[in-house]
Design a protein around this motif. Structure first.
Motif, PDB file in Angstrom:
ATOM      1  N   MET A  74      34.079  52.776  49.272  1.00  0.00           N
ATOM      2  CA  MET A  74      33.280  52.200  50.348  1.00  0.00           C
ATOM      3  C   MET A  74      34.022  51.077  51.072  1.00  0.00           C
ATOM      4  SD  MET A  74      30.888  54.272  49.968  1.00  0.00           S
ATOM      5  CE  MET A  74      29.712  53.832  51.247  1.00  0.00           C
ATOM      6  N   LYS A  75      35.077  50.587  50.477  1.00  0.00           N
ATOM      7  CA  LYS A  75      35.852  49.502  51.087  1.00  0.00           C
ATOM      8  C   LYS A  75      37.053  50.105  51.835  1.00  0.00           C
ATOM      9  CE  LYS A  75      34.015  45.536  49.927  1.00  0.00           C
ATOM     10  NZ  LYS A  75      33.555  44.681  51.037  1.00  0.00           N
ATOM     11  N   PRO A  76      37.305  49.679  53.085  1.00  0.00           N
ATOM     12  CA  PRO A  76      38.464  50.215  53.807  1.00  0.00           C
ATOM     13  C   PRO A  76      39.761  49.980  53.042  1.00  0.00           C
ATOM     14  CG  PRO A  76      37.089  48.882  55.267  1.00  0.00           C
ATOM     15  CD  PRO A  76      36.543  48.723  53.892  1.00  0.00           C
ATOM     16  N   GLU A  77      39.818  48.932  52.231  1.00  0.00           N
ATOM     17  CA  GLU A  77      41.025  48.632  51.464  1.00  0.00           C
ATOM     18  C   GLU A  77      41.072  49.416  50.154  1.00  0.00           C
ATOM     19  OE1 GLU A  77      38.892  46.523  52.690  1.00  0.00           O
ATOM     20  OE2 GLU A  77      39.956  45.304  54.161  1.00  0.00           O
ATOM     21  N   GLY A  78      39.955  50.059  49.788  1.00  0.00           N
ATOM     22  CA  GLY A  78      39.950  50.941  48.616  1.00  0.00           C
ATOM     23  C   GLY A  78      39.842  50.261  47.268  1.00  0.00           C
ATOM     24  N   VAL A  79      39.771  48.934  47.271  1.00  0.00           N
ATOM     25  CA  VAL A  79      39.662  48.215  45.992  1.00  0.00           C
ATOM     26  C   VAL A  79      38.463  47.271  46.045  1.00  0.00           C
ATOM     27  CG1 VAL A  79      42.126  48.316  45.442  1.00  0.00           C
ATOM     28  CG2 VAL A  79      41.228  46.387  46.779  1.00  0.00           C
ATOM     29  N   ALA A  80      38.069  46.793  44.865  1.00  0.00           N
ATOM     30  CA  ALA A  80      36.934  45.872  44.786  1.00  0.00           C
ATOM     31  C   ALA A  80      37.375  44.470  45.189  1.00  0.00           C
ATOM     32  CB  ALA A  80      36.384  45.862  43.370  1.00  0.00           C
ATOM     33  N   PHE A  81      36.436  43.738  45.775  1.00  0.00           N
ATOM     34  CA  PHE A  81      36.770  42.439  46.333  1.00  0.00           C
ATOM     35  C   PHE A  81      36.421  41.285  45.396  1.00  0.00           C
ATOM     36  CE2 PHE A  81      37.373  42.705  51.189  1.00  0.00           C
ATOM     37  CZ  PHE A  81      38.169  43.824  51.050  1.00  0.00           C
ATOM     38  N   ILE A  82      37.452  40.646  44.863  1.00  0.00           N
ATOM     39  CA  ILE A  82      37.249  39.384  44.156  1.00  0.00           C
ATOM     40  C   ILE A  82      37.131  38.272  45.186  1.00  0.00           C
ATOM     41  CG2 ILE A  82      38.445  37.668  42.740  1.00  0.00           C
ATOM     42  CD1 ILE A  82      39.424  40.049  41.010  1.00  0.00           C
ATOM     43  N   PHE A  83      38.062  38.285  46.143  1.00  0.00           N
ATOM     44  CA  PHE A  83      37.999  37.383  47.286  1.00  0.00           C
ATOM     45  C   PHE A  83      37.188  38.124  48.344  1.00  0.00           C
ATOM     46  CE2 PHE A  83      39.628  35.571  51.263  1.00  0.00           C
ATOM     47  CZ  PHE A  83      39.741  34.227  50.980  1.00  0.00           C
ATOM     48  N   GLY A  84      35.998  37.632  48.648  1.00  0.00           N
ATOM     49  CA  GLY A  84      35.100  38.364  49.544  1.00  0.00           C
ATOM     50  C   GLY A  84      34.863  37.607  50.834  1.00  0.00           C
ATOM     51  N   PRO A  85      35.622  37.915  51.869  1.00  0.00           N
ATOM     52  CA  PRO A  85      35.540  37.105  53.081  1.00  0.00           C
ATOM     53  C   PRO A  85      34.343  37.413  53.979  1.00  0.00           C
ATOM     54  CG  PRO A  85      37.294  38.756  53.274  1.00  0.00           C
ATOM     55  CD  PRO A  85      36.652  38.967  51.945  1.00  0.00           C
ATOM     56  N   GLY A  86      33.394  38.220  53.530  1.00  0.00           N
ATOM     57  CA  GLY A  86      32.305  38.625  54.423  1.00  0.00           C
ATOM     58  C   GLY A  86      31.049  37.770  54.383  1.00  0.00           C
ATOM     59  N   LEU A  87      30.835  37.015  53.326  1.00  0.00           N
ATOM     60  CA  LEU A  87      29.552  36.322  53.182  1.00  0.00           C
ATOM     61  C   LEU A  87      29.500  35.017  53.970  1.00  0.00           C
ATOM     62  CD1 LEU A  87      28.774  36.900  49.396  1.00  0.00           C
ATOM     63  CD2 LEU A  87      27.871  38.130  51.367  1.00  0.00           C
ATOM     64  N   ALA A  88      28.263  34.527  54.155  1.00  0.00           N
ATOM     65  CA  ALA A  88      28.054  33.332  54.975  1.00  0.00           C
ATOM     66  C   ALA A  88      28.636  32.077  54.329  1.00  0.00           C
ATOM     67  CB  ALA A  88      26.566  33.130  55.219  1.00  0.00           C
ATOM     68  N   ASP A  89      28.625  32.036  52.988  1.00  0.00           N
ATOM     69  CA  ASP A  89      28.883  30.756  52.329  1.00  0.00           C
ATOM     70  C   ASP A  89      30.211  30.673  51.590  1.00  0.00           C
ATOM     71  OD1 ASP A  89      27.697  32.696  50.799  1.00  0.00           O
ATOM     72  OD2 ASP A  89      26.047  31.456  50.098  1.00  0.00           O
ATOM     73  N   GLY A  90      31.107  31.614  51.826  1.00  0.00           N
ATOM     74  CA  GLY A  90      32.443  31.460  51.257  1.00  0.00           C
ATOM     75  C   GLY A  90      32.955  32.678  50.543  1.00  0.00           C
ATOM     76  N   PRO A  91      34.296  32.804  50.456  1.00  0.00           N
ATOM     77  CA  PRO A  91      34.892  33.975  49.813  1.00  0.00           C
ATOM     78  C   PRO A  91      34.883  33.914  48.291  1.00  0.00           C
ATOM     79  CG  PRO A  91      36.601  32.584  50.758  1.00  0.00           C
ATOM     80  CD  PRO A  91      35.295  31.956  51.130  1.00  0.00           C
ATOM     81  N   PHE A  92      34.749  32.705  47.723  1.00  0.00           N
ATOM     82  CA  PHE A  92      34.558  32.567  46.272  1.00  0.00           C
ATOM     83  C   PHE A  92      33.192  31.921  46.030  1.00  0.00           C
ATOM     84  CE2 PHE A  92      39.375  32.058  45.989  1.00  0.00           C
ATOM     85  CZ  PHE A  92      39.590  33.283  45.366  1.00  0.00           C
ATOM     86  N   PRO A  93      32.471  32.353  45.016  1.00  0.00           N
ATOM     87  CA  PRO A  93      31.196  31.699  44.692  1.00  0.00           C
ATOM     88  C   PRO A  93      31.434  30.267  44.203  1.00  0.00           C
ATOM     89  CG  PRO A  93      31.330  33.869  43.683  1.00  0.00           C
ATOM     90  CD  PRO A  93      32.702  33.545  44.187  1.00  0.00           C
ATOM     91  N   GLU A  94      30.765  29.320  44.834  1.00  0.00           N
ATOM     92  CA  GLU A  94      30.912  27.915  44.483  1.00  0.00           C
ATOM     93  C   GLU A  94      29.528  27.372  44.113  1.00  0.00           C
ATOM     94  OE1 GLU A  94      32.990  25.661  43.838  1.00  0.00           O
ATOM     95  OE2 GLU A  94      32.491  23.721  44.723  1.00  0.00           O
ATOM     96  N   HIS A  95      29.512  26.500  43.114  1.00  0.00           N
ATOM     97  CA  HIS A  95      28.225  25.919  42.718  1.00  0.00           C
ATOM     98  C   HIS A  95      27.750  24.872  43.715  1.00  0.00           C
ATOM     99  CE1 HIS A  95      25.045  23.945  40.508  1.00  0.00           C
ATOM    100  NE2 HIS A  95      25.662  22.794  40.676  1.00  0.00           N
ATOM    101  N   TYR A  96      26.518  25.046  44.181  1.00  0.00           N
ATOM    102  CA  TYR A  96      25.826  23.988  44.919  1.00  0.00           C
ATOM    103  C   TYR A  96      24.480  23.798  44.239  1.00  0.00           C
ATOM    104  CZ  TYR A  96      29.311  25.176  48.474  1.00  0.00           C
ATOM    105  OH  TYR A  96      30.484  25.431  49.123  1.00  0.00           O
ATOM    106  N   GLU A  97      23.958  22.598  44.358  1.00  0.00           N
ATOM    107  CA  GLU A  97      22.655  22.321  43.760  1.00  0.00           C
ATOM    108  C   GLU A  97      21.557  23.004  44.579  1.00  0.00           C
ATOM    109  OE1 GLU A  97      21.695  20.589  41.006  1.00  0.00           O
ATOM    110  OE2 GLU A  97      23.784  20.465  40.399  1.00  0.00           O
ATOM    111  N   PRO A  98      20.408  23.257  43.946  1.00  0.00           N
ATOM    112  CA  PRO A  98      19.267  23.795  44.697  1.00  0.00           C
ATOM    113  C   PRO A  98      18.841  22.790  45.782  1.00  0.00           C
ATOM    114  CG  PRO A  98      18.831  23.782  42.332  1.00  0.00           C
ATOM    115  CD  PRO A  98      20.085  23.025  42.533  1.00  0.00           C
TER     116      PRO A  98
END
Lengths: 822, 242
Positions: free
Chosen positions: A619-643
């Motif tokens: 499903m990915k044009p690059e054919g591999v799974a994305f650890i670095f995911g540049p598509g989301l609103a809040d960043g390519p790596f999951p980062e902790h923010y407080e609620p």
């Protein structure tokens, strides 16, 4: 789910995180227990010790909303100790990809942040490309800007000390969990993650799930039997409703919903059809034009012609940049922007966050239609607490709906399995099935448009609508339309060179065409109802592979594949990583030709290490799974923010306390607080086994009510002592949005957290009650929850906010009648 | 004669979903009680005339949360039946094919007699309706079992907690489970396995699950069974176990 309910039983380690499976998904727990019987471990991570924890081998508690910190610590642990599944990570993920020099991360912010817009310009998050346009890679993982090294640096901040300080999880518990789960990084050990609302209902919900996915990729647990990232969906057919595009941002089958700038079908296809220059990439979404055209043919039939873009102009378009999710709908409704609402089997007066605002919003409507099996707090909102019926203008229409056993059709479970259900009896009285109600509504609306004209009638009058026989909807006709038809005789199909007759059902989405010669209501469901029959009605329990695939039981999307991304379950030559749980395998036949055996593979091409081979993540044009995911609103790596509402003054990891891209609502009723001595406690909301969602279906049921009769507040013995509260006492729980009375359930199963040197108390309240029934059951916990959602999905942050609790003098909870006219 | 039936209740598999509790209510059409949130998930608080199957919740420690789906044990030599007979009542019978101990839904029992019958039960099962003077409890879903169906509670159980079948098979399951879990849980045990047809399996002191989970003084029951004619109700049996 990437995998199946039955597949959970195959796992060596079932990590239940952000889910109370035993209470809310007892069948998931059944399979988790099967895994345990075979020697597997169950790990449960949850703020509360619940019925799930009771059955787990390891339970660790964390402060609600700190899941990314917990998972970030696990990622760091895996990388520091080098416990990852290297061959998998190197070949099947973007770990070797090189990221742009412009990418940066400083003190909680990724490069490209615009504080006014609370949004990122994501251009600096791109990969470096070679001359062909393919991402540059460093398979030696030496380049400091390759994803692997960026990730390693990023998560090096998530030390166990830091994580323990944020989450409140004792360090030894963290290490116990990390040690146990990291054992699944071996090729023949597999771990699964089961999550549900405990992960999604946060301002960082999407990124929590990404963090879980990264863990699974590092351990090589995706595509494997007993592995995957598995969402336990909270309602029998919620997977089906998502597939069928219940949400505003998609059309059926996860085709993006167009906005006003996509003003022709050509433009739509240009924008939404990804391209790749890499011959080893399948890039499945390159088929998008086939699916959208077949969908339009299914919607508008003969009226959809090449000359009119197959009726593309008739499907609704969002405004550019518009978000039409729940929070915005109710915000707009509250501003008086809607005249009417059709509410189908939903109870927003109890299920909406900040339910007081939602109830007020309903009073701004001119009319509301409720289709439900019972009266609800929504249908009766005008006579609820704090409402003056004389002043509510909303006209209410109640359409009695039939219950599930009174209708035929398919439901799609969490594991993507479409199962046909039969009607046990006819609908009672004047009740009708939802489909029948919608049909009759359509026929009348169409009649009015035809008679009276009106603005833009085409979407209604041009619709293909031939599902009824003698006025009764035939659900087989609907299911066939969803599967799709050949609309013309095809002498030689480009796919298999065979002939297909006009009016026959397409065998699968592989046969859909972009030129209007096929129809298909939902491409991912294509293959569910074919000339061979109704695949969803199959009931064969055989399991030849012996790993719980049950490939002849009903039918799963896509193309009856039971474990998706299964091409990642084999090595580069097609041999299973884990031979005792073979999902698929590349076998050379007597003719010397290779083919896949086992589950339906993600495409017939050979494994990527052989001639003509393809990458596994199609499903990915690059054919591999994305650890670095540049598509989301809040960043390519999951980062902790407080609620949004948190009890500590600062995020221990950065200067960004909350998710910098979260949308803040600013209406009078959208009140928030943080670090507020008036609301010192962290509170979470949850469901119980005995009640269904807002409880509307179960609160009328005496035996269920007998088991969980009234709203209760779970709190620790320590907090109870602090506030002089005894078990069973009536207490008042308050937040900046509202107040709810509840009976105290003082329990050993909750313990105060040590967070950044502070003692933090966490309390919990179920949201399955409402003022209508029973009269002494109590109110909805959602009167307390804030108007805030995840930065990507806008799923409300029901799982964590701040509240106060105080003891009330003993009395029966106030009956709603007495509250009237306040 | 066909082999007697038994339940095997594996508490290590119980997730306290209360499917059994609901299925019992539904099949046997027992009225709901008015209950209140009282600081425990265990609700209604106890077995009753209308409550034959109750999942008991026990918070032993911060990390120990035990569940006990309580019900009639269907004794091989039921003390309740012996007591009733000694009082000249035919209200309790033991069905010969399954071994189900059945309370008559028609024969009235006086308050004083019921008190003796209840006290005779080491597991505190018999219940009684003051108005109708009728006793009630779990019937082993005898009406289902005689038609070849599983008891409603067993049918509803999503895990392997509730099991039902020929007694020898259930005894095997209990013994195997004990063997399997003993190394990890030294207190793993099947409770009062020789005395009744509802075999509970626990991994800790039975009293941590429920005060009446096990009858401790089984010698007393044996003695009673041996001298059926000399019935003396086991007055205040609770103190043996409490």
């Amino acid at each position: 789910m990437t995998n199946q309910w039955t597949d959970i039983g195959q796992s060596d380690c079932v990590l239940i995180f952000g889910s109370n499976a035993a209470e809310n998904h007892p069948i998931a727990m059944k399979w988790a227990l099967r895994a345990k019987e075979k020697g597997g471990k169950i790990i449960h991570i949850d703020p509360r010790f619940t019925r799930t924890s009771a059955l787990a081998d390891i339970h660790a508690s964390l402060r609600s909303g700190t899941d990314i910190a917990f998972l970030g610590g696990l990622i760091n642990y895996l990388l520091e100790k080098d416990l990852i599944f290297k061959d998998y990570v190197l070949n099947y993920t973007n770990a070797p990809f090189i990221v742009s020099e412009k990418f940066d991360f400083k003190d909680g912010l990724f490069s490209g942040y615009n504080p006014e817009k609370r949004a990122y310009d994501k251009s600096s998050w791109a990969f470096e490309k070679d001359e062909k346009g393919n991402p540059k890679k460093d398979v030696t993982l030496q380049n400091p800007r390759c994803v692997y090294n960026l990730m390693k640096k990023f998560y090096s901040r998530y030390t166990t000390d830091m994580v323990s300080d944020i989450t409140g999880t004792p360090k030894e518990d963290l290490i116990k969990v990390y040690e146990a789960y990291s054992t699944t990084g071996k090729p023949d050990k597999v771990g699964t993650i089961l999550y549900s609302m405990g992960w999604t209902q946060h301002t960082i919900g999407t990124q929590i799930i990404r963090a879980g996915s990264i863990v699974q990729l590092l351990l090589g647990n995706i595509g494997m039997a007993g592995g995957g990232v598995n969402a336990l969906r909270g309602e029998g057919n919620v997977q089906g409703s998502t597939d069928a595009a219940l949400l505003f941002h998609i059309l059926p089958g996860y085709l993006p919903a167009p906005n006003a700038s996509h003003d022709s079908l050509g433009k739509y296809n240009e924008v939404f059809t990804p391209k790749t220059a890499d011959p080893m990439s399948v890039n499945w979404w390159s088929n998008r034009p086939k699916y959208i055209t077949s969908f339009l043919k299914s919607m508008f039939g003969e009226n959809a012609k090449k000359e009119n873009d197959f009726g593309y102009t008739w499907i609704p378009k969002l405004d550019v940049g518009q978000n039409a999710s729940w929070l915005f709908l109710f915000d707009e409704m509250h501003k008086g922007k809607f005249s009417g609402l059709i509410c189908l089997g939903m109870n927003p007066a109890c299920s909406s966050p900040n339910a007081g605002k939602a109830r007020e919003a309903l009073s701004k409507l001119d009319w509301m239609v409720n289709m439900d099996i019972f009266e609800s707090e929504t249908s009766n909102f005008w006579k609820g607490p704090g409402m003056n019926p004389k002043k509510v203008k909303t006209e209410i229409f109640l359409l009695p709906a039939s219950v599930s056993v009174e209708k035929e059709g398919s439901i799609t479970n969490s594991g993507r399995v479409l199962q046909w259900r039969y009607k046990a009896q006819d609908p009672i009285g004047e009740t009708k099935t939802d489909g029948q109600i919608i049909h009759e509504l359509y026929v009348r609306i169409k009649g009015l448009y035809e008679k009276e004209g009106g603005y833009f009638p085409e979407p209604i009058v041009k619709l293909k609508w031939d599902y009824a026989k003698d006025g009764k909807v035939d659900f087989h006709a609907v299911a066939k339309e969803v599967n799709g038809y050949f609309l013309e005789d095809i002498a030689e199909h480009p796919v298999d060179k065979k002939a297909y007759k006009k009016g026959t059902l397409v065998p699968s989405f592989v046969f859909l065409l972009p030129d209007g010669r096929t129809s298909c209501g939902n491409w991912i469901y294509s293959g569910s109802y074919t000339e061979a029959g109704n695949m969803m009605a199959r009931r064969d329990k055989s399991d030849p592979a012996g790993i719980g695939l049950f490939t002849k039981w009903a039918w799963s999307w896509p193309v009856n594949r039971r474990i998706i991304y299964n091409r990642a379950s084999v090595d580069l030559k097609g041999n299973p990583w884990d031979a005792k749980r073979t999902v698929i395998k590349w076998e050379i036949g007597p003719d010397g030709k290779g083919k896949w055996v086992g589950d339906v593979p993600d495409g017939p091409a050979p494994p990527m290490g052989l001639e003509g081979g393809k990458y596994p993540f199609i499903m990915k044009p690059e054919g591999v799974a994305f650890i670095f995911g540049p598509g989301l609103a809040d960043g390519p790596f999951p980062e902790h923010y407080e609620p949004l509402e948190c009890p500590i003054e600062k995020n221990l990891l950065s200067a960004q306390r909350i998710n910098p891209t979260v949308i803040i609502f600013k209406g009078d009723l959208d009140k928030y607080t943080t670090c507020d001595p008036k609301y010192p406690f962290v509170i979470t909301t949850f469901r119980v086994t005995e009640h269904w969602q807002t409880g509307l279906m179960s609160r009328y049921q005496p035996w269920l009510l007998e088991a969980e009769p009234q709203i209760f507040l779970e709190l620790s013995e320590e907090l109870a002592n602090l506030r002089g509260i005894k078990n069973g006492d009536l207490v008042l729980v308050s937040s900046p949005r509202g107040k709810v009375e509840a009976h105290a359930m003082v329990t050993k199963r909750l313990k105060p957290f040590k967070v950044a040197g502070q003692t933090i108390h966490l309390i919990g309240l179920p949201w399955c009650y409402g003022w209508l029934v029973p009269k002494d059951g109590g109110e909805s916990a959602n009167l307390l929850t804030p108007t805030i959602g995840d930065a990507n999905t806008l799923i409300p942050e029901y799982k964590v906010f701040l509240a106060n609790v105080e003891k009330l003098p003993e009395k029966k909870p106030v009956k709603p009648e007495e509250k009237k006219g306040r | 004669m066909a082999e007697l039936k038994s339940f095997f209740v594996d508490t290590t598999e119980c997730i306290a979903c209360r499917g059994c509790q609901m299925a019992c209510k539904q099949w046997n059409q027992r009225a709901a009680e008015k209950t209140y949130s009282r600081g425990s998930h265990q609700n209604p608080p106890d077995l009753s005339y209308n409550m034959w199957k109750l999942v008991r919740f026990s918070e032993v420690a911060a990390n120990k949360y035990y569940f006990f789906p309580d019900q009639c044990r269907h004794c091989l030599e039921p003390p309740c039946k012996m007591t009733a007979e000694s009082l000249g009542s035919k209200a309790i019978t033991k069905e010969s094919t399954t071994g189900a101990v059945l309370f008559s839904p028609k024969i009235k029992v006086k308050a004083a007699d019921f008190k003796k019958i209840r006290e005779a039960c080491p597991w505190n099962i018999p219940r009684w309706n003051e108005k109708s003077e009728i006793m009630a409890k779990c019937t082993m879903c005898f009406d289902r079992v005689k038609e070849g169906l599983l008891p409603a509670c067993v049918k509803a159980c999503p895990t392997k907690a509730m099991n039902f079948g020929d007694r020898s098979k259930m005894l095997d399951m209990a013994r195997n489970r004990e063997k399997e879990l003993k190394p990890m849980y030294p207190k793993a045990q099947a409770l009062n396995i020789d005395f009744h047809q509802t075999i509970f399996f626990v991994v800790d002191d039975p009293q941590k699950y429920h005060k009446f989970a096990a009858a401790m003084n089984t010698a007393e029951i044996t003695r009673m069974a041996a001298i059926k004619s000399l019935i003396r109700p086991l007055l205040n049996f609770a103190h043996f176990v409490g």
